[in-house]
Write a protein that holds these residues in place. Structure first.
Motif, short mmCIF file in Angstrom:
data_model
loop_
_atom_site.label_atom_id
_atom_site.label_comp_id
_atom_site.label_asym_id
_atom_site.label_seq_id
_atom_site.Cartn_x
_atom_site.Cartn_y
_atom_site.Cartn_z
N LEU A 1 0.84 -1.20 0.00
CA LEU A 1 0.00 0.00 0.00
C LEU A 1 0.87 1.25 0.00
N MET A 2 1.95 1.25 0.79
CA MET A 2 2.83 2.41 0.84
C MET A 2 3.46 2.67 -0.54
N LYS A 3 3.84 1.61 -1.24
CA LYS A 3 4.44 1.77 -2.57
C LYS A 3 3.48 2.44 -3.54
N ASN A 4 2.19 2.14 -3.40
CA ASN A 4 1.19 2.63 -4.36
C ASN A 4 0.41 3.84 -3.86
N LEU A 5 0.75 4.31 -2.67
CA LEU A 5 0.00 5.42 -2.08
C LEU A 5 0.36 6.74 -2.75
N ASN A 6 -0.65 7.55 -3.01
CA ASN A 6 -0.43 8.86 -3.64
C ASN A 6 -0.02 9.88 -2.57
N SER A 7 1.26 9.83 -2.21
CA SER A 7 1.75 10.68 -1.11
C SER A 7 1.74 12.16 -1.49
N TYR B 1 -11.94 15.93 3.90
CA TYR B 1 -12.78 15.25 2.92
C TYR B 1 -11.93 14.81 1.72
N GLY B 2 -10.96 15.64 1.33
CA GLY B 2 -10.05 15.28 0.25
C GLY B 2 -9.24 14.04 0.58
N LEU B 3 -8.88 13.84 1.85
CA LEU B 3 -8.13 12.65 2.25
C LEU B 3 -8.94 11.38 2.03
N THR B 4 -10.26 11.47 2.12
CA THR B 4 -11.10 10.27 1.93
C THR B 4 -11.08 9.82 0.47
N LYS B 5 -10.67 10.70 -0.42
CA LYS B 5 -10.64 10.36 -1.86
C LYS B 5 -9.28 9.82 -2.30
N ILE B 6 -8.31 9.77 -1.39
CA ILE B 6 -6.99 9.25 -1.73
C ILE B 6 -7.11 7.75 -1.99
N SER B 7 -6.53 7.32 -3.11
CA SER B 7 -6.57 5.88 -3.42
C SER B 7 -5.20 5.44 -3.93
N PRO B 8 -4.92 4.16 -3.88
CA PRO B 8 -3.64 3.68 -4.43
C PRO B 8 -3.52 3.99 -5.90
N GLN B 9 -2.32 4.30 -6.37
CA GLN B 9 -2.11 4.64 -7.78
C GLN B 9 -1.95 3.38 -8.62
#
Length: 197
Positions: free
Chosen positions: A134-140, A189-197
C-alpha cells in the motif's frame, strides 16, 4: 485577624470569578464561531452550561461532522496546549495515519521500529500504513497537498469508518472561525478520496 482572613478570601473569590468570566468569554466567542458553521452547514451547537465548552454537530458533504476542542498540560512549567478536534464520518477508500514528528517526539514515540512510514512535508509529518505494498502505491503527493492545508496538526487518522483530526491551536477563537474550519473540513474530505495509484 478576621479582617485579614476576609480580605484574603475576598481576593481569592475575586480571582476565581475573574478566571471563570475569562473562560466564559472565550467559550462564548467560540460558540458564535460554531453558529457560523450552523448557518453554513446546518446542525447545532451543543453546550450544557454557560462555562462549558461548546461543540458543533452537523453535516459536511452529506457526512456527519463534529467539531470540538480540548486542552492538556503535561509539564507544570509549560503553558496549556489546545487542540481542535474534528471527526468526519466520511468513508475513506484506504486506512492510513498522518503523524506530526513534533507530536511524536513530545509523546515519546520517536522510535519507529518496524512501523511502515514515509516522511512528507519537509519531514514534519509521517504517513503510516499497515501494508508495504500500500505504501508503494500510495499517492503521497495528494496527501501532502491536503497536509499543507491542515498544518499544523498533531495527527489525522483516516479509516474506512471516518477521520479524526487533532489540530494544534495557538488561538482557539481565530482557529474556530468559519474560514479556518471550512479549510480543514475540505482537506479532510479530500483525504477520503486518496486511493492507491
Amino acid at each position: 485577624m478576621i479582617v485579614y482572613i476576609t480580605i484574603i478570601l475576598s481576593l481569592i473569590l475575586f480571582v476565581v470569578a475573574g478566571l471563570i468570566w475569562l473562560r466564559k468569554a472565550q467559550y462564548d466567542a467560540i460558540h458564535r464561531n460554531f453558529l457560523d458553521l450552523v448557518d453554513q452547514y446546518g446542525g447545532r451547537v451543543v453546550r450544557d452550561a454557560f462555562a462549558i465548552r461548546p461543540k458543533f454537530m452537523g453535516k459536511f458533504m452529506d457526512t456527519t461532522v463534529t467539531v470540538s476542542f480540548s486542552s492538556e498540560k503535561k509539564d507544570k512549567n509549560k503553558s496549556r496546549q489546545y487542540y481542535i478536534s474534528i471527526f468526519l464520518q466520511a468513508n475513506s477508500i484506504i486506512n492510513f495515519s498522518i503523524l506530526s514528528m513534533d507530536w511524536l517526539s513530545k509523546e515519546g514515540q520517536n522510535k519507529l521500529g518496524d512501523r511502515i512510514v514515509k516522511n512528507i512535508f519537509d519531514q514534519k509529518y509521517l504517513i503510516e500504513v499497515s501494508d508495504k505494498e500500500l505504501m508503494k502505491n500510495l499517492n503521497s503527493k495528494a496527501i501532502e497537498t491536503m497536509v499543507s492545508r491542515m498544518h499544523p496538526f498533531a495527527y489525522a487518522l483516516v479509516t474506512k469508518k471516518g477521520i479524526i483530526l487533532e489540530r494544534l491551536s495557538q488561538n482557539l477563537i481565530e482557529d474556530t472561525e468559519f474560514t479556518q474550519i471550512n479549510e480543514l473540513l475540505e482537506a479532510l474530505y479530500g483525504l477520503t478520496k486518496i486511493s492507491p495509484q
